[in-house]
Design a protein around this motif. Structure first.
Motif, PDB file in Angstrom:
ATOM      1  N   GLY A  38       0.820  -1.313   0.091  1.00 43.77           N
ATOM      2  CA  GLY A  38       0.019   0.063   0.014  1.00 43.77           C
ATOM      3  C   GLY A  38       0.656   1.116  -0.072  1.00 43.77           C
ATOM      4  N   ILE A  39       1.800   1.240   0.615  1.00 40.86           N
ATOM      5  CA  ILE A  39       2.977   2.397   0.931  1.00 40.86           C
ATOM      6  C   ILE A  39       3.485   2.831  -0.424  1.00 40.86           C
ATOM      7  CG2 ILE A  39       4.823   3.367   2.004  1.00 40.86           C
ATOM      8  CD1 ILE A  39       3.778   2.108   4.680  1.00 40.86           C
ATOM      9  N   THR A  40       4.020   1.713  -1.240  1.00 37.01           N
ATOM     10  CA  THR A  40       4.405   1.610  -2.590  1.00 37.01           C
ATOM     11  C   THR A  40       3.678   2.143  -3.320  1.00 37.01           C
ATOM     12  OG1 THR A  40       5.824  -0.346  -1.871  1.00 37.01           O
ATOM     13  CG2 THR A  40       5.810   0.230  -4.200  1.00 37.01           C
ATOM     14  N   ILE A  41       2.225   1.776  -3.359  1.00 38.58           N
ATOM     15  CA  ILE A  41       1.410   2.529  -4.389  1.00 38.58           C
ATOM     16  C   ILE A  41       1.301   3.959  -4.219  1.00 38.58           C
ATOM     17  CG2 ILE A  41      -0.901   2.600  -4.926  1.00 38.58           C
ATOM     18  CD1 ILE A  41      -0.758  -0.729  -4.392  1.00 38.58           C
ATOM     19  N   ILE A  42       1.197   4.305  -2.906  1.00 40.03           N
ATOM     20  CA  ILE A  42       1.119   5.692  -2.471  1.00 40.03           C
ATOM     21  C   ILE A  42       2.281   6.429  -2.957  1.00 40.03           C
ATOM     22  CG2 ILE A  42       1.090   7.493  -0.488  1.00 40.03           C
ATOM     23  CD1 ILE A  42      -0.721   5.116   1.061  1.00 40.03           C
ATOM     24  N   PHE A  43       3.581   6.010  -2.644  1.00 42.96           N
ATOM     25  CA  PHE A  43       4.554   6.559  -3.274  1.00 42.96           C
ATOM     26  C   PHE A  43       4.554   6.560  -4.645  1.00 42.96           C
ATOM     27  CE2 PHE A  43       8.315   7.107  -0.036  1.00 42.96           C
ATOM     28  CZ  PHE A  43       7.244   6.887   1.040  1.00 42.96           C
ATOM     29  N   GLY A  44       4.178   5.776  -5.488  1.00 42.66           N
ATOM     30  CA  GLY A  44       4.074   6.004  -6.880  1.00 42.66           C
ATOM     31  C   GLY A  44       3.185   6.854  -7.533  1.00 42.66           C
ATOM     32  N   ILE A  45       2.182   7.003  -6.751  1.00 42.85           N
ATOM     33  CA  ILE A  45       1.113   7.977  -7.156  1.00 42.85           C
ATOM     34  C   ILE A  45       1.632   9.329  -6.712  1.00 42.85           C
ATOM     35  CG2 ILE A  45      -1.249   8.969  -6.740  1.00 42.85           C
ATOM     36  CD1 ILE A  45      -2.179   5.764  -6.228  1.00 42.85           C
ATOM     37  N   ALA A  46       2.133   9.521  -5.576  1.00 42.72           N
ATOM     38  CA  ALA A  46       2.936  10.780  -5.189  1.00 42.72           C
ATOM     39  C   ALA A  46       3.989  11.242  -6.189  1.00 42.72           C
ATOM     40  CB  ALA A  46       3.501  10.742  -3.846  1.00 42.72           C
ATOM     41  N   GLY A  47       4.835  10.184  -6.918  1.00 38.06           N
ATOM     42  CA  GLY A  47       5.877  10.482  -7.887  1.00 38.06           C
ATOM     43  C   GLY A  47       5.269  11.032  -8.984  1.00 38.06           C
ATOM     44  N   VAL A  48       4.217  10.305  -9.449  1.00 36.86           N
ATOM     45  CA  VAL A  48       3.477  10.646 -10.669  1.00 36.86           C
ATOM     46  C   VAL A  48       2.744  12.145 -10.459  1.00 36.86           C
ATOM     47  CG1 VAL A  48       1.270  10.420 -12.102  1.00 36.86           C
ATOM     48  CG2 VAL A  48       2.932   8.586 -11.488  1.00 36.86           C
ATOM     49  N   THR A  49       2.133  12.516  -9.161  1.00 34.57           N
ATOM     50  CA  THR A  49       1.703  13.677  -9.095  1.00 34.57           C
ATOM     51  C   THR A  49       2.573  14.731  -8.884  1.00 34.57           C
ATOM     52  OG1 THR A  49      -0.267  12.386  -7.878  1.00 34.57           O
ATOM     53  CG2 THR A  49       0.109  14.968  -7.383  1.00 34.57           C
ATOM     54  N   LEU A  50       3.822  14.492  -8.329  1.00 34.05           N
ATOM     55  CA  LEU A  50       5.033  15.652  -8.197  1.00 34.05           C
ATOM     56  C   LEU A  50       5.487  15.843  -9.469  1.00 34.05           C
ATOM     57  CD1 LEU A  50       6.388  14.777  -4.675  1.00 34.05           C
ATOM     58  CD2 LEU A  50       5.036  16.782  -5.452  1.00 34.05           C
ATOM     59  N   GLY A  51       5.711  15.048 -10.467  1.00 31.39           N
ATOM     60  CA  GLY A  51       6.179  14.928 -11.759  1.00 31.39           C
ATOM     61  C   GLY A  51       5.363  15.757 -12.501  1.00 31.39           C
ATOM     62  N   LEU A  52       4.063  15.594 -12.585  1.00 32.21           N
ATOM     63  CA  LEU A  52       3.009  16.434 -13.559  1.00 32.21           C
ATOM     64  C   LEU A  52       2.913  17.843 -12.887  1.00 32.21           C
ATOM     65  CD1 LEU A  52       0.143  13.667 -14.118  1.00 32.21           C
ATOM     66  CD2 LEU A  52       1.949  14.594 -15.761  1.00 32.21           C
ATOM     67  N   ILE A  53       2.825  17.974 -11.584  1.00 24.76           N
ATOM     68  CA  ILE A  53       2.874  19.704 -11.112  1.00 24.76           C
ATOM     69  C   ILE A  53       4.105  20.120 -11.406  1.00 24.76           C
ATOM     70  CG2 ILE A  53       2.894  20.732  -8.961  1.00 24.76           C
ATOM     71  CD1 ILE A  53       1.172  18.534  -7.711  1.00 24.76           C
ATOM     72  N   SER A  54       5.083  19.528 -11.460  1.00 25.51           N
ATOM     73  CA  SER A  54       6.497  20.212 -11.514  1.00 25.51           C
ATOM     74  C   SER A  54       6.640  20.558 -13.029  1.00 25.51           C
ATOM     75  CB  SER A  54       7.683  19.132 -11.286  1.00 25.51           C
ATOM     76  OG  SER A  54       7.765  18.941  -9.970  1.00 25.51           O
ATOM     77  N   VAL A  55       6.059  19.526 -14.179  1.00 25.95           N
ATOM     78  CA  VAL A  55       5.999  19.975 -15.401  1.00 25.95           C
ATOM     79  C   VAL A  55       5.172  21.091 -15.861  1.00 25.95           C
ATOM     80  CG1 VAL A  55       5.517  19.057 -17.850  1.00 25.95           C
ATOM     81  CG2 VAL A  55       6.753  17.723 -16.404  1.00 25.95           C
ATOM     82  N   TYR A  56       3.748  20.935 -15.055  1.00 23.58           N
ATOM     83  CA  TYR A  56       2.882  22.038 -15.486  1.00 23.58           C
ATOM     84  C   TYR A  56       3.498  23.654 -14.968  1.00 23.58           C
ATOM     85  CZ  TYR A  56      -1.360  24.750 -15.000  1.00 23.58           C
ATOM     86  OH  TYR A  56      -2.249  25.666 -15.271  1.00 23.58           O
ATOM     87  N   LYS A  57       4.098  23.567 -13.802  1.00 19.15           N
ATOM     88  CA  LYS A  57       4.823  24.713 -13.299  1.00 19.15           C
ATOM     89  C   LYS A  57       5.828  25.282 -14.142  1.00 19.15           C
ATOM     90  CE  LYS A  57       3.744  24.398  -8.509  1.00 19.15           C
ATOM     91  NZ  LYS A  57       4.196  24.475  -7.130  1.00 19.15           N
ATOM     92  N   LYS A  58       6.785  24.385 -14.797  1.00 20.98           N
ATOM     93  CA  LYS A  58       7.794  24.699 -15.718  1.00 20.98           C
ATOM     94  C   LYS A  58       7.169  25.338 -16.843  1.00 20.98           C
ATOM     95  CE  LYS A  58      12.130  23.897 -16.309  1.00 20.98           C
ATOM     96  NZ  LYS A  58      13.400  24.531 -15.432  1.00 20.98           N
ATOM     97  N   VAL A  59       5.979  24.558 -17.311  1.00 20.88           N
ATOM     98  CA  VAL A  59       5.407  25.077 -18.648  1.00 20.88           C
ATOM     99  C   VAL A  59       4.456  26.521 -18.543  1.00 20.88           C
ATOM    100  CG1 VAL A  59       3.435  24.705 -20.306  1.00 20.88           C
ATOM    101  CG2 VAL A  59       5.113  22.893 -19.414  1.00 20.88           C
ATOM    102  N   GLN A  60       4.046  26.700 -17.280  1.00 28.58           N
ATOM    103  CA  GLN A  60       3.577  27.922 -16.938  1.00 28.58           C
ATOM    104  C   GLN A  60       4.579  28.948 -16.956  1.00 28.58           C
ATOM    105  OE1 GLN A  60       0.235  28.860 -16.854  1.00 28.58           O
ATOM    106  NE2 GLN A  60      -0.113  26.561 -17.702  1.00 28.58           N
ATOM    107  N   GLU A  61       5.798  28.833 -16.204  1.00 28.77           N
ATOM    108  CA  GLU A  61       6.882  29.642 -16.293  1.00 28.77           C
ATOM    109  C   GLU A  61       7.337  30.211 -17.663  1.00 28.77           C
ATOM    110  OE1 GLU A  61       9.969  28.074 -13.974  1.00 28.77           O
ATOM    111  OE2 GLU A  61       8.615  28.142 -12.044  1.00 28.77           O
ATOM    112  N   LYS A  62       7.469  29.332 -18.524  1.00 29.68           N
ATOM    113  CA  LYS A  62       7.788  29.446 -19.901  1.00 29.68           C
ATOM    114  C   LYS A  62       6.638  30.517 -20.320  1.00 29.68           C
ATOM    115  CE  LYS A  62      11.617  26.116 -20.467  1.00 29.68           C
ATOM    116  NZ  LYS A  62      12.013  25.194 -21.137  1.00 29.68           N
ATOM    117  N   ASP A  63       5.529  30.043 -20.331  1.00 29.16           N
ATOM    118  CA  ASP A  63       4.390  30.803 -21.024  1.00 29.16           C
ATOM    119  C   ASP A  63       4.292  32.115 -20.553  1.00 29.16           C
ATOM    120  OD1 ASP A  63       3.676  28.680 -22.663  1.00 29.16           O
ATOM    121  OD2 ASP A  63       1.852  27.892 -21.250  1.00 29.16           O
ATOM    122  N   ILE A  64       4.777  32.494 -19.434  1.00 28.76           N
ATOM    123  CA  ILE A  64       4.603  33.927 -18.860  1.00 28.76           C
ATOM    124  C   ILE A  64       5.925  34.466 -19.199  1.00 28.76           C
ATOM    125  CG2 ILE A  64       4.586  35.171 -16.817  1.00 28.76           C
ATOM    126  CD1 ILE A  64       2.993  33.011 -15.359  1.00 28.76           C
ATOM    127  N   ALA A  65       6.999  33.985 -19.188  1.00 31.43           N
ATOM    128  CA  ALA A  65       8.323  34.750 -19.440  1.00 31.43           C
ATOM    129  C   ALA A  65       8.527  34.912 -20.916  1.00 31.43           C
ATOM    130  CB  ALA A  65       9.410  33.930 -19.033  1.00 31.43           C
TER     131      ALA A  65
END
Length: 154
Positions: A127-154
């Motif tokens: 169960g904890i492994t599944i939670i860590f995997g979902i957290a990794g996917v979520t953090l990866g997508l959030i990081s990419v989204y923020k990076k894309v938003q920074e480049k759109d604004i700049a």
């Protein structure tokens, strides 16, 4: 114009191999971190909260700690670096890589559940492994989204 087109095509071809290579390369520092935690995790009885003279994180067996860290770091690394390799549509690329990772993770999870009997605390580890995997996917997508938003604004 032909050189730009070839560069774009080459980058699209290298998205998945690059993501897999980055995830593979990230496994080395993860392993070194786990070994460092195990080596430096011994404390005296009065220093810190301990379990049998070890810090709380070093009391976790190294194999278990490594599995949990891999479960979170691998999808994050694949999504983030695969999206950065892509020439455009970076967030959509991150979503595609996360779906691909989810398919492989689900298949490995199904294979693991079918071929082994989970008893005792092993279900908690699963169960904890599944939670860590979902957290990794979520953090990866959030990081990419923020990076894309920074480049759109700049």
């Amino acid at each position: 114009m032909a050189k730009i087109l070839q560069n774009t095509i080459l980058r699209w071809i290298l998205v998945l191999p690059g993501a897999f290579l980055c995830a593979f390369l990230a496994s080395f520092p993860t392993h070194w971190f786990v070994m460092l935690v195990q080596a430096l995790g011994n404390f005296g009885e009065d220093d810190i909260i301990t379990i049998d003279g070890k810090s709380l994180i070093s009391a976790i067996p190294p194999e278990t700690l490594e599995i949990l860290l891999y479960a979170g770091i691998t999808p994050f690394t694949m999504i983030y670096f695969g999206s950065m390799i892509a020439p455009n549509r970076k967030f959509q690329t991150g979503i595609a890589i996360s779906i691909l990772w989810g398919i492989f993770f689900g298949a490995a999870l199904t294979y693991s559940i079918i071929n082994s009997y989970y008893e005792g605390w092993n279900w908690l580890l699963l169960g904890i492994t599944i939670i860590f995997g979902i957290a990794g996917v979520t953090l990866g997508l959030i990081s990419v989204y923020k990076k894309v938003q920074e480049k759109d604004i700049a």
